[in-house]
Design a protein around this motif. Sequence first.
Motif, PDB file in Angstrom:
ATOM      1  N   CYS A  14    -146.518  86.935 -30.416  1.00 57.09           N
ATOM      2  CA  CYS A  14    -146.283  87.399 -29.048  1.00 57.09           C
ATOM      3  C   CYS A  14    -146.875  88.788 -28.848  1.00 57.09           C
ATOM      4  O   CYS A  14    -147.468  89.071 -27.805  1.00 57.09           O
ATOM      5  CB  CYS A  14    -144.793  87.395 -28.730  1.00 57.09           C
ATOM      6  SG  CYS A  14    -144.134  85.744 -28.459  1.00 57.09           S
ATOM      7  N   LEU A  17    -150.570  88.464 -28.312  1.00 55.13           N
ATOM      8  CA  LEU A  17    -150.875  87.950 -26.975  1.00 55.13           C
ATOM      9  C   LEU A  17    -150.724  89.047 -25.922  1.00 55.13           C
ATOM     10  O   LEU A  17    -151.512  89.126 -24.982  1.00 55.13           O
ATOM     11  CB  LEU A  17    -149.992  86.755 -26.645  1.00 55.13           C
ATOM     12  CG  LEU A  17    -150.273  85.497 -27.475  1.00 55.13           C
ATOM     13  CD1 LEU A  17    -149.217  84.435 -27.191  1.00 55.13           C
ATOM     14  CD2 LEU A  17    -151.666  84.968 -27.208  1.00 55.13           C
ATOM     15  N   ARG A  18    -149.731  89.899 -26.092  1.00 50.93           N
ATOM     16  CA  ARG A  18    -149.537  91.011 -25.153  1.00 50.93           C
ATOM     17  C   ARG A  18    -150.725  91.975 -25.181  1.00 50.93           C
ATOM     18  O   ARG A  18    -151.102  92.537 -24.162  1.00 50.93           O
ATOM     19  CB  ARG A  18    -148.238  91.743 -25.467  1.00 50.93           C
ATOM     20  CG  ARG A  18    -147.007  90.967 -25.055  1.00 50.93           C
ATOM     21  CD  ARG A  18    -145.718  91.758 -25.292  1.00 50.93           C
ATOM     22  NE  ARG A  18    -144.589  90.872 -25.129  1.00 50.93           N
ATOM     23  CZ  ARG A  18    -143.893  90.324 -26.138  1.00 50.93           C
ATOM     24  NH1 ARG A  18    -144.195  90.607 -27.387  1.00 50.93           N
ATOM     25  NH2 ARG A  18    -142.891  89.506 -25.885  1.00 50.93           N
ATOM     26  N   PHE A  20    -153.655  91.177 -25.410  1.00 52.09           N
ATOM     27  CA  PHE A  20    -154.718  90.548 -24.619  1.00 52.09           C
ATOM     28  C   PHE A  20    -154.312  90.376 -23.159  1.00 52.09           C
ATOM     29  O   PHE A  20    -154.931  89.624 -22.418  1.00 52.09           O
ATOM     30  CB  PHE A  20    -155.108  89.196 -25.221  1.00 52.09           C
ATOM     31  CG  PHE A  20    -155.876  89.325 -26.496  1.00 52.09           C
ATOM     32  CD1 PHE A  20    -157.244  89.565 -26.477  1.00 52.09           C
ATOM     33  CD2 PHE A  20    -155.246  89.215 -27.721  1.00 52.09           C
ATOM     34  CE1 PHE A  20    -157.962  89.694 -27.650  1.00 52.09           C
ATOM     35  CE2 PHE A  20    -155.951  89.342 -28.905  1.00 52.09           C
ATOM     36  CZ  PHE A  20    -157.312  89.590 -28.873  1.00 52.09           C
ATOM     37  N   GLY A  21    -153.232  91.066 -22.764  1.00 49.56           N
ATOM     38  CA  GLY A  21    -152.824  91.053 -21.370  1.00 49.56           C
ATOM     39  C   GLY A  21    -151.962  89.874 -20.962  1.00 49.56           C
ATOM     40  O   GLY A  21    -151.696  89.689 -19.773  1.00 49.56           O
ATOM     41  N   MET A  22    -151.519  89.074 -21.910  1.00 46.65           N
ATOM     42  CA  MET A  22    -150.660  87.936 -21.594  1.00 46.65           C
ATOM     43  C   MET A  22    -149.201  88.388 -21.625  1.00 46.65           C
ATOM     44  O   MET A  22    -148.875  89.437 -22.169  1.00 46.65           O
ATOM     45  CB  MET A  22    -150.901  86.811 -22.583  1.00 46.65           C
ATOM     46  CG  MET A  22    -152.304  86.262 -22.519  1.00 46.65           C
ATOM     47  SD  MET A  22    -152.534  85.007 -23.783  1.00 46.65           S
ATOM     48  CE  MET A  22    -154.303  84.845 -23.739  1.00 46.65           C
ATOM     49  N   ASN A  23    -148.325  87.572 -21.060  1.00 48.32           N
ATOM     50  CA  ASN A  23    -146.915  87.917 -21.000  1.00 48.32           C
ATOM     51  C   ASN A  23    -146.078  86.778 -21.577  1.00 48.32           C
ATOM     52  O   ASN A  23    -145.383  86.079 -20.841  1.00 48.32           O
ATOM     53  CB  ASN A  23    -146.517  88.216 -19.551  1.00 48.32           C
ATOM     54  CG  ASN A  23    -145.125  88.790 -19.461  1.00 48.32           C
ATOM     55  OD1 ASN A  23    -144.624  89.373 -20.410  1.00 48.32           O
ATOM     56  ND2 ASN A  23    -144.500  88.615 -18.321  1.00 48.32           N
ATOM     57  N   PRO A  24    -146.106  86.597 -22.905  1.00 47.02           N
ATOM     58  CA  PRO A  24    -145.346  85.493 -23.495  1.00 47.02           C
ATOM     59  C   PRO A  24    -143.841  85.748 -23.427  1.00 47.02           C
ATOM     60  O   PRO A  24    -143.385  86.894 -23.489  1.00 47.02           O
ATOM     61  CB  PRO A  24    -145.820  85.486 -24.949  1.00 47.02           C
ATOM     62  CG  PRO A  24    -146.215  86.893 -25.215  1.00 47.02           C
ATOM     63  CD  PRO A  24    -146.783  87.395 -23.911  1.00 47.02           C
ATOM     64  N   SER A  52    -149.663  71.014 -23.134  1.00 45.34           N
ATOM     65  CA  SER A  52    -150.488  71.380 -21.985  1.00 45.34           C
ATOM     66  C   SER A  52    -150.691  70.204 -21.037  1.00 45.34           C
ATOM     67  O   SER A  52    -151.275  70.362 -19.981  1.00 45.34           O
ATOM     68  CB  SER A  52    -151.844  71.921 -22.448  1.00 45.34           C
ATOM     69  OG  SER A  52    -152.533  70.936 -23.179  1.00 45.34           O
ATOM     70  N   VAL A  69    -145.697  76.115 -27.722  1.00 47.69           N
ATOM     71  CA  VAL A  69    -146.160  76.916 -26.602  1.00 47.69           C
ATOM     72  C   VAL A  69    -146.171  76.023 -25.379  1.00 47.69           C
ATOM     73  O   VAL A  69    -146.790  74.958 -25.379  1.00 47.69           O
ATOM     74  CB  VAL A  69    -147.590  77.475 -26.863  1.00 47.69           C
ATOM     75  CG1 VAL A  69    -148.096  78.229 -25.644  1.00 47.69           C
ATOM     76  CG2 VAL A  69    -147.590  78.358 -28.105  1.00 47.69           C
ATOM     77  N   LYS A  71    -147.021  75.625 -21.308  1.00 47.16           N
ATOM     78  CA  LYS A  71    -147.901  76.180 -20.282  1.00 47.16           C
ATOM     79  C   LYS A  71    -147.107  76.573 -19.068  1.00 47.16           C
ATOM     80  O   LYS A  71    -146.157  75.983 -18.687  1.00 47.16           O
ATOM     81  CB  LYS A  71    -148.961  75.143 -19.911  1.00 47.16           C
ATOM     82  CG  LYS A  71    -149.975  75.652 -18.949  1.00 47.16           C
ATOM     83  CD  LYS A  71    -151.022  74.605 -18.726  1.00 47.16           C
ATOM     84  CE  LYS A  71    -152.027  75.094 -17.701  1.00 47.16           C
ATOM     85  NZ  LYS A  71    -153.036  74.126 -17.421  1.00 47.16           N
TER      86      LYS A  71
END
Length: 71
Positions: A14, A17-18, A20-24, A52, A69, A71
């Motif tokens: 997590c 991922l953060r 890389f700008g993601m918000n898991p 997915s 994970v 989607k």
Amino acid sequence: MRARICVATLGQMCDMLREFGMNPVLEGDPHAEIAGVATLDDAVVGQISFLSNAKYEKQLATTKARAVVLK
């Protein structure tokens, strides 16, 4: 020659991922170790999987993946 296995925790994944700008959103044990990726049907304990496509949603009930994970 032996294959090298890289293990990461769900919390570490997590964090990556953060970066890389993601918000898991992590629900569960952030210290759970993950050592591979597989489909919901093929996953074993210690692997992470993904959903997915809604047509595979029923496999969530039977997967052996340590984490999934969504989607």
